[in-house]
Enzyme design. Structure first.
Site, PDB file in Angstrom:
ATOM      1  CD  GLU A 162      -3.029  -0.974   2.267  1.00  0.00           C
ATOM      2  OE1 GLU A 162      -2.959  -0.045   3.081  1.00  0.00           O
ATOM      3  OE2 GLU A 162      -3.959  -1.791   2.253  1.00  0.00           O
ATOM      4  CD  GLU A 358      -3.366  -5.837   3.992  1.00  0.00           C
ATOM      5  OE1 GLU A 358      -4.202  -5.041   4.481  1.00  0.00           O
ATOM      6  OE2 GLU A 358      -2.141  -5.630   3.994  1.00  0.00           O
TER       7      GLU A 358
END
Ligand code: BGC
Length: 448
Positions: A162, A358
């Site tokens: 991320e 995720e």
């Protein structure tokens, strides 16, 4: 563990053969043993007053560093194919620090669980800075060290976790380490991480890696209304959080208007983009929820525990009529189908196979039926994307363990396994049993 009455009753559709089922964690959030590694930007950040809501630090966290055998046994009992963990760069920089990952990888291989390391999950060594271009080259050097040491047993690699959140929360808004509030002056952090990603892909290839991806966070952006000002604001938000990180990797270009804002001459940015767009074997997506976005309201907004300053050219709005997790995030499984089919439409053949790296939610308690409902809904939504023709190859739940949830400290619990942060005792929750049953069911030979 009584899981039967918590089990959703509709049978789960079958995923393609070879689909990879796993769970994810990250080093800073679970390892502890902070005294056995160099400091990271997160150590400095959490030492400041008022930065972490419950005043905690990750010095001990789940003490996974010492208890990794117990945690690998939990993974083996769960029956996952793969375990996504992250390697702590400050630990690798410390004498003997990399030995821990050697032991962990050996233990995973012995348990029949594929190790899937992420090479950067926000715990930058103290003293380094993503505002500096040189950090990208330093990252690639560290990646070479890890690849040479673990590459004989690790097949699947993830460069970054991320970069969008690390840019936004850490450098634009200052609610994560290193705590800078640069707003749009944080853009070089995005570019340097992307460059670091591309250089890391090259370093991994040079070490023989043939299965390389990234874990980027994405979610659909919904305009607050049909009003052109709301639509424009939503498009801009989509550009910042989704396209700015996916376009350069998948198309070798920044979205219009963004490349000019990146550091260095146009020639240099173009040359960097050729590195950033190094072909990947798969593309990792972290999905939690969509975001509803409207025109700016000229005032600060509190959203998901973050204060958004008034000068931003958009405002984030509530998504109404949906259940909320304990974190206040809306539960919108179909957002995952929308995201993936939208990605397929936007990037076409340039999109390699996708892995959900995720997906998860924070809820209290051991009898966590809400988590089961959340995961069940999202796995079904993922299957709808597969049916719609998106090439999805895997799904990783965030997270194996309750852990140090960054600025929220230990107040948010994302684990399939409960951790008592006083005794460090691990207790599987109902959702752990549900996921184990799902995996067993998926592997059973189809009838007829
Ligand atoms: C991050 C994790 C984090 C999770 C829940 C993701 O953005 O990669 O580190 O714990 O979301 O907030």
């Amino acid at each position: 563990m009584a899981t039967d009455d918590a089990m959703p009753t509709k049978p789960m559709p079958r995923f393609p053969d070879g689909f990879l089922w796993g769970v994810s964690t990250s080093a800073h959030q679970i390892e502890g043993a902070a005294e056995l590694r160099g400091p990271s930007v997160w150590d400095a950040f959490t030492a400041g007053p008022g930065r972490v809501k419950d005043g905690s630090t990750a010095a001990v966290a789940c003490d996974h560093y010492h208890r990794y055998r117990e945690d690998v046994a939990l993974l083996a009992d769960l029956g996952v194919d793969a375990y996504r963990f992250s390697v702590s760069w400050p630990r690798v920089d410390s004498p003997g620090g990399i030995d821990f990952y050697d032991r962990l990888v050996d233990e995973l291989c012995a348990a029949g669980v594929r190790p899937v390391p992420t090479l950067f999950h926000w715990d930058l060594p103290a003293g380094l800075d993503w505002l500096e271009r040189d950090t990208a080259a330093r990252f690639a050097e560290y990646v070479s060290v890890v690849a040479r040491r673990l590459g004989d047993r690790v097949g699947k690699w993830i460069t970054l976790n991320e970069p969008a959140e690390h840019t936004l929360l850490g450098h634009a808004l200052g609610v994560h380490a290193p705590g800078r509030k640069l707003l749009f002056d944080a853009l070089p952090v995005a570019h340097h991480q992307l460059l670091g990603h591309g250089l890391a892909v090259r370093a991994l290839r040079a070490a023989g890696a043939a299965d390389v991806g990234i874990a980027n966070s994405h979610g659909p952006t919904w305009p607050a209304s049909d009003d052109p000002a709301d639509r424009e604001a939503a498009e801009f938000y989509d550009l910042l959080l989704n396209r700015m990180f996916a376009d350069p990797i998948l198309t070798g270009r920044y979205p219009e208007g963004i490349g000019e804002l990146m550091p260095g001459s146009a020639e240099r940015v173009d040359a960097d983009l050729r590195i950033i767009a190094e072909p990947l074997d798969w593309y990792g997506v972290n999905y939690y929820a969509p975001t509803r976005v409207g025109a700016p309201r000229g005032a600060e907004i509190e959203f998901g525990g973050v204060t958004l300053p008034a000068e931003l050219p958009f405002s984030v709005r509530e998504i109404e009529g949906r259940p909320l997790t304990d974190f206040g995030w809306p539960v919108v499984p179909e957002g995952l189908t929308e995201l993936l089919t939208g990605f397929g439409d936007r990037y076409g053949d340039r999109l390699p196979p996708v892995v959900i790296t995720e997906n998860g939610c924070s809820y209290e308690g051991l009898d966590d039926r809400e988590r089961i409902a959340y995961l069940d809904g999202h796995v079904r939504a993922l299957h709808r994307a597969v049916e719609a023709g998106v090439d999805v190859r895997g799904y990783f739940v965030w997270s194996l363990l309750d852990n140090f949830e960054w600025a929220e400290g230990y107040a948010r619990r994302f684990g399939l396994v409960h951790v008592d942060f006083t005794t460090l005792e691990r207790t599987p929750k109902a959702s752990y049993g549900w996921f184990r049953d799902l995996l067993a069911e998926q592997r059973r030979a189809p009838v007829g």
